[in-house]
Motif scaffolding. Sequence first.
Motif, PDB file in Angstrom:
ATOM      1  N   ALA A  37       0.838  -1.216   0.000  1.00 17.15           N
ATOM      2  CA  ALA A  37       0.000   0.000   0.000  1.00 17.15           C
ATOM      3  C   ALA A  37       0.865   1.254   0.000  1.00 17.15           C
ATOM      4  O   ALA A  37       0.566   2.230  -0.694  1.00 17.15           O
ATOM      5  CB  ALA A  37      -0.931  -0.007   1.219  1.00 17.15           C
ATOM      6  N   PHE A  38       1.960   1.234   0.764  1.00 18.89           N
ATOM      7  CA  PHE A  38       2.799   2.434   0.864  1.00 18.89           C
ATOM      8  C   PHE A  38       3.629   2.683  -0.401  1.00 18.89           C
ATOM      9  O   PHE A  38       4.279   3.716  -0.513  1.00 18.89           O
ATOM     10  CB  PHE A  38       3.685   2.383   2.115  1.00 18.89           C
ATOM     11  N   GLU A  39       3.587   1.751  -1.338  1.00 17.63           N
ATOM     12  CA  GLU A  39       4.190   2.055  -2.639  1.00 17.63           C
ATOM     13  C   GLU A  39       3.319   3.037  -3.421  1.00 17.63           C
ATOM     14  O   GLU A  39       3.785   3.743  -4.312  1.00 17.63           O
ATOM     15  CB  GLU A  39       4.382   0.765  -3.447  1.00 17.63           C
ATOM     16  N   LYS A  40       2.020   3.062  -3.067  1.00 17.89           N
ATOM     17  CA  LYS A  40       1.080   3.907  -3.801  1.00 17.89           C
ATOM     18  C   LYS A  40       0.731   5.195  -3.076  1.00 17.89           C
ATOM     19  O   LYS A  40       0.257   6.144  -3.695  1.00 17.89           O
ATOM     20  CB  LYS A  40      -0.228   3.134  -4.059  1.00 17.89           C
ATOM     21  N   VAL A  41       0.877   5.203  -1.757  1.00 18.85           N
ATOM     22  CA  VAL A  41       0.397   6.364  -0.994  1.00 18.85           C
ATOM     23  C   VAL A  41       1.418   6.818   0.047  1.00 18.85           C
ATOM     24  O   VAL A  41       2.309   6.061   0.436  1.00 18.85           O
ATOM     25  CB  VAL A  41      -0.944   6.044  -0.276  1.00 18.85           C
ATOM     26  N   ASP A  42       1.265   8.082   0.494  1.00 18.69           N
ATOM     27  CA  ASP A  42       2.142   8.634   1.531  1.00 18.69           C
ATOM     28  C   ASP A  42       1.704   8.210   2.928  1.00 18.69           C
ATOM     29  O   ASP A  42       2.512   8.087   3.837  1.00 18.69           O
ATOM     30  CB  ASP A  42       2.128  10.165   1.466  1.00 18.69           C
ATOM     31  N   ALA A  43       0.394   8.065   3.083  1.00 19.86           N
ATOM     32  CA  ALA A  43      -0.147   7.637   4.370  1.00 19.86           C
ATOM     33  C   ALA A  43      -1.507   7.013   4.126  1.00 19.86           C
ATOM     34  O   ALA A  43      -2.101   7.191   3.058  1.00 19.86           O
ATOM     35  CB  ALA A  43      -0.285   8.826   5.328  1.00 19.86           C
ATOM     36  N   ILE A  44      -1.958   6.267   5.127  1.00 22.42           N
ATOM     37  CA  ILE A  44      -3.283   5.648   5.063  1.00 22.42           C
ATOM     38  C   ILE A  44      -4.177   6.421   6.019  1.00 22.42           C
ATOM     39  O   ILE A  44      -3.722   6.865   7.083  1.00 22.42           O
ATOM     40  CB  ILE A  44      -3.174   4.156   5.442  1.00 22.42           C
ATOM     41  N   VAL A  45      -5.436   6.619   5.633  1.00 17.31           N
ATOM     42  CA  VAL A  45      -6.382   7.304   6.507  1.00 17.31           C
ATOM     43  C   VAL A  45      -7.587   6.391   6.722  1.00 17.31           C
ATOM     44  O   VAL A  45      -8.088   5.784   5.781  1.00 17.31           O
ATOM     45  CB  VAL A  45      -6.761   8.704   5.953  1.00 17.31           C
ATOM     46  N   CYS A  46      -8.016   6.279   7.984  1.00 15.11           N
ATOM     47  CA  CYS A  46      -9.063   5.312   8.331  1.00 15.11           C
ATOM     48  C   CYS A  46      -9.588   5.645   9.729  1.00 15.11           C
ATOM     49  O   CYS A  46      -9.054   6.523  10.394  1.00 15.11           O
ATOM     50  CB  CYS A  46      -8.463   3.898   8.308  1.00 15.11           C
ATOM     51  N   PRO A  47     -10.629   4.957  10.181  1.00 14.26           N
ATOM     52  CA  PRO A  47     -11.078   5.183  11.555  1.00 14.26           C
ATOM     53  C   PRO A  47     -10.052   4.626  12.555  1.00 14.26           C
ATOM     54  O   PRO A  47      -9.304   3.702  12.215  1.00 14.26           O
ATOM     55  CB  PRO A  47     -12.391   4.405  11.653  1.00 14.26           C
ATOM     56  N   THR A  48     -10.034   5.159  13.775  1.00  9.99           N
ATOM     57  CA  THR A  48      -9.186   4.594  14.825  1.00  9.99           C
ATOM     58  C   THR A  48      -9.898   3.432  15.500  1.00  9.99           C
ATOM     59  O   THR A  48      -9.302   2.403  15.795  1.00  9.99           O
ATOM     60  CB  THR A  48      -8.842   5.663  15.887  1.00  9.99           C
ATOM     61  N   SER A  49     -11.191   3.620  15.753  1.00  8.90           N
ATOM     62  CA  SER A  49     -11.975   2.603  16.452  1.00  8.90           C
ATOM     63  C   SER A  49     -13.310   2.462  15.735  1.00  8.90           C
ATOM     64  O   SER A  49     -13.857   3.450  15.265  1.00  8.90           O
ATOM     65  CB  SER A  49     -12.203   3.042  17.909  1.00  8.90           C
ATOM     66  N   PRO A  50     -13.863   1.261  15.667  1.00  7.78           N
ATOM     67  CA  PRO A  50     -15.166   1.103  15.014  1.00  7.78           C
ATOM     68  C   PRO A  50     -16.317   1.650  15.855  1.00  7.78           C
ATOM     69  O   PRO A  50     -17.432   1.780  15.355  1.00  7.78           O
ATOM     70  CB  PRO A  50     -15.299  -0.418  14.843  1.00  7.78           C
ATOM     71  N   ASP A  51     -16.051   1.967  17.127  1.00  5.83           N
ATOM     72  CA  ASP A  51     -17.111   2.343  18.056  1.00  5.83           C
ATOM     73  C   ASP A  51     -16.819   3.666  18.734  1.00  5.83           C
ATOM     74  O   ASP A  51     -15.685   4.109  18.807  1.00  5.83           O
ATOM     75  CB  ASP A  51     -17.215   1.301  19.184  1.00  5.83           C
ATOM     76  N   LEU A  52     -17.883   4.229  19.306  1.00  6.52           N
ATOM     77  CA  LEU A  52     -17.734   5.326  20.266  1.00  6.52           C
ATOM     78  C   LEU A  52     -17.387   4.698  21.611  1.00  6.52           C
ATOM     79  O   LEU A  52     -17.460   3.483  21.783  1.00  6.52           O
ATOM     80  CB  LEU A  52     -19.061   6.075  20.377  1.00  6.52           C
ATOM     81  N   ALA A  53     -17.038   5.558  22.572  1.00  9.67           N
ATOM     82  CA  ALA A  53     -16.811   5.066  23.939  1.00  9.67           C
ATOM     83  C   ALA A  53     -18.066   4.344  24.400  1.00  9.67           C
ATOM     84  O   ALA A  53     -19.168   4.867  24.276  1.00  9.67           O
ATOM     85  CB  ALA A  53     -16.498   6.238  24.861  1.00  9.67           C
ATOM     86  N   PHE A  54     -17.893   3.129  24.927  1.00 15.06           N
ATOM     87  CA  PHE A  54     -19.081   2.389  25.365  1.00 15.06           C
ATOM     88  C   PHE A  54     -19.255   2.544  26.883  1.00 15.06           C
ATOM     89  O   PHE A  54     -18.399   3.094  27.578  1.00 15.06           O
ATOM     90  CB  PHE A  54     -19.044   0.930  24.919  1.00 15.06           C
ATOM     91  N   LYS A  55     -20.406   2.049  27.356  1.00 15.08           N
ATOM     92  CA  LYS A  55     -20.743   2.208  28.773  1.00 15.08           C
ATOM     93  C   LYS A  55     -19.851   1.315  29.636  1.00 15.08           C
ATOM     94  O   LYS A  55     -19.549   0.173  29.251  1.00 15.08           O
ATOM     95  CB  LYS A  55     -22.213   1.802  29.011  1.00 15.08           C
TER      96      LYS A  55
END
Lengths: 485, 95
Positions: free
Chosen positions: A386-404
Amino acid sequence: MADLTALSISELQAGFRKGDFTPVDAVKGLEARIAAADPQIGAYLSRDLESALAAAAKADTSLPLGGVPIGIKDAINVLGEPCTCASKILAGFKSPYDATAISKLRAAGAIPFGRLNMDEFAMGSSTENSAFQKTRNPWDTSRIPGGSSGGSAASVAAREAFATLGSDTGGSIRQPASLCGVVGLKPSYGRVSRYGLVAFASSLDQIGPIARSTRDCALVLNAIAGRDPRDSTSLDLPPEDFTSQLGRDLKGARLGVPREYFVDGMDKRVRERVEAAIKLCEGLGAEIVDVSLPHTEYAVGVYYIIATAEASANLARFDGVRYGHRAKNPRDLLDHYMRTREEGFGSEVKRRIILGTYVLSSGYYDAYYLRAQKVRTLVRRDFTEAFEKVDAIVCPTSPDLAFKIGERVDDPLRMYLADIFTIATNLAGICGISVPCGFVEEGDKRLPVGLQFLGKALDESRLLGIADAFEKAGAGEVLGTDPLA
Amino acid sequence: MGSPNLDVRDVARLARIELTGEEAATFQSQLGRVLEYVEQLKSLDVSGVEPTAHANPVFNVFRADEPKPGLPRELALSNAPHSANNLVVVTKVIE
């Protein structure tokens, strides 16, 4: 005296140098804020105000972090202070030496101040596995702050710390930073010495900063990075100023969006925020490129074999002989070991030691551990391609919000799957950062969402430059809000 | 259970951890599910793939063989649960 606790490291230092206030004022200001806020947040396990004030009185404010108090995760040794890893087995332990990251902070003029709560031995994603206390999310105190560096993230969000050190084995800096609405950086493997960090999984662990800006993370990384003869996995690299690419724009930056990081199970509102943030990057001039990390779905499985295997070996040292808890009146040596560890370790630590022992045991080693190491190679290769094509990857950090608090404690597998977007970074040894990208309304509360940028190994300067450009356009609302106001 | 071969009590003994009956039962079912989950790794073809033990392939790191001061004795003993005569006192090993 005005409230100093919302200042950035740079603002704090500018004030020191102009003589508007002193490092002693900064420590006292933090102490007042901690005294007011921490009864509801629970980020600090202990702090030594006297020694911090003594260090502040002598601080040389001409140094890069001169006079800046930094909070420390309870897994990193600071001479003379408790270091319990939030475990009963280390209750009462006082560090006989400084971790290298701490000596380096001191050499840069910083003042280690306070021990921050965590999941026991950094095993967890919610800080609920601390043997001593709960830490609460400053945005909604009925929710978890994330983990394992939950105290390190919650304290920064609640203005109880300017910046802190955490450690990240599978997301333990980035995930709590995301859930608490602050910035957290996991440096590349080998960037920061692990000497004096209590080992969890030695091939994955890395110390890194949490702060309220990318710049402050870069300033702390400047201080702690570098080769250490006491950690043979720390890399010998030319000195680098990690602030060198801050203040640039995103024009021409190629950002890869991995399609595997937008999964069905994730919170739709998190997905919307992250997609809007990626659009914002595009608006700022970045080129958005579709990339694939095809082995993503295997990363959690690989991680829970490799990390537990390494942990089962690393935690063998807690035997009640040289330090830590020792069971009373053992019948014999076996009884001494069995009861010491039964009494000292909490459930999650026991579970992981048992799993790690199993995957390393005779007859299962090839099927589990060796196979996991091979799949680790495939996960790593995905990133290299992937890094052959891009400078960085962008994505979510966590699939969820803070849970109870309490919501997932009985379901370890579900808790493990929450780390799905952060774990591969550690397996590949690359660097990653979480930056806030907005809020989701939940009842009468607002919960922050984190955007994660991943960079290739040792490309922190560029990664920080990209994160900084995004932060200025898209993180201001979260970073500029005091969650307790 | 995903792995009938996992006997939690037996492995806990190898790991030197005493478990209560309740703990053993809970862990047996929880770790069974985790092992069931990692079964997915078996669906991948890994023939010809080298294992990765470390993120950075660094080999043979040496340091100069020079004597240096270590941890002072008092500090090294300062956390021992039981010490006497500058030594750690251990549980009886020999009958």
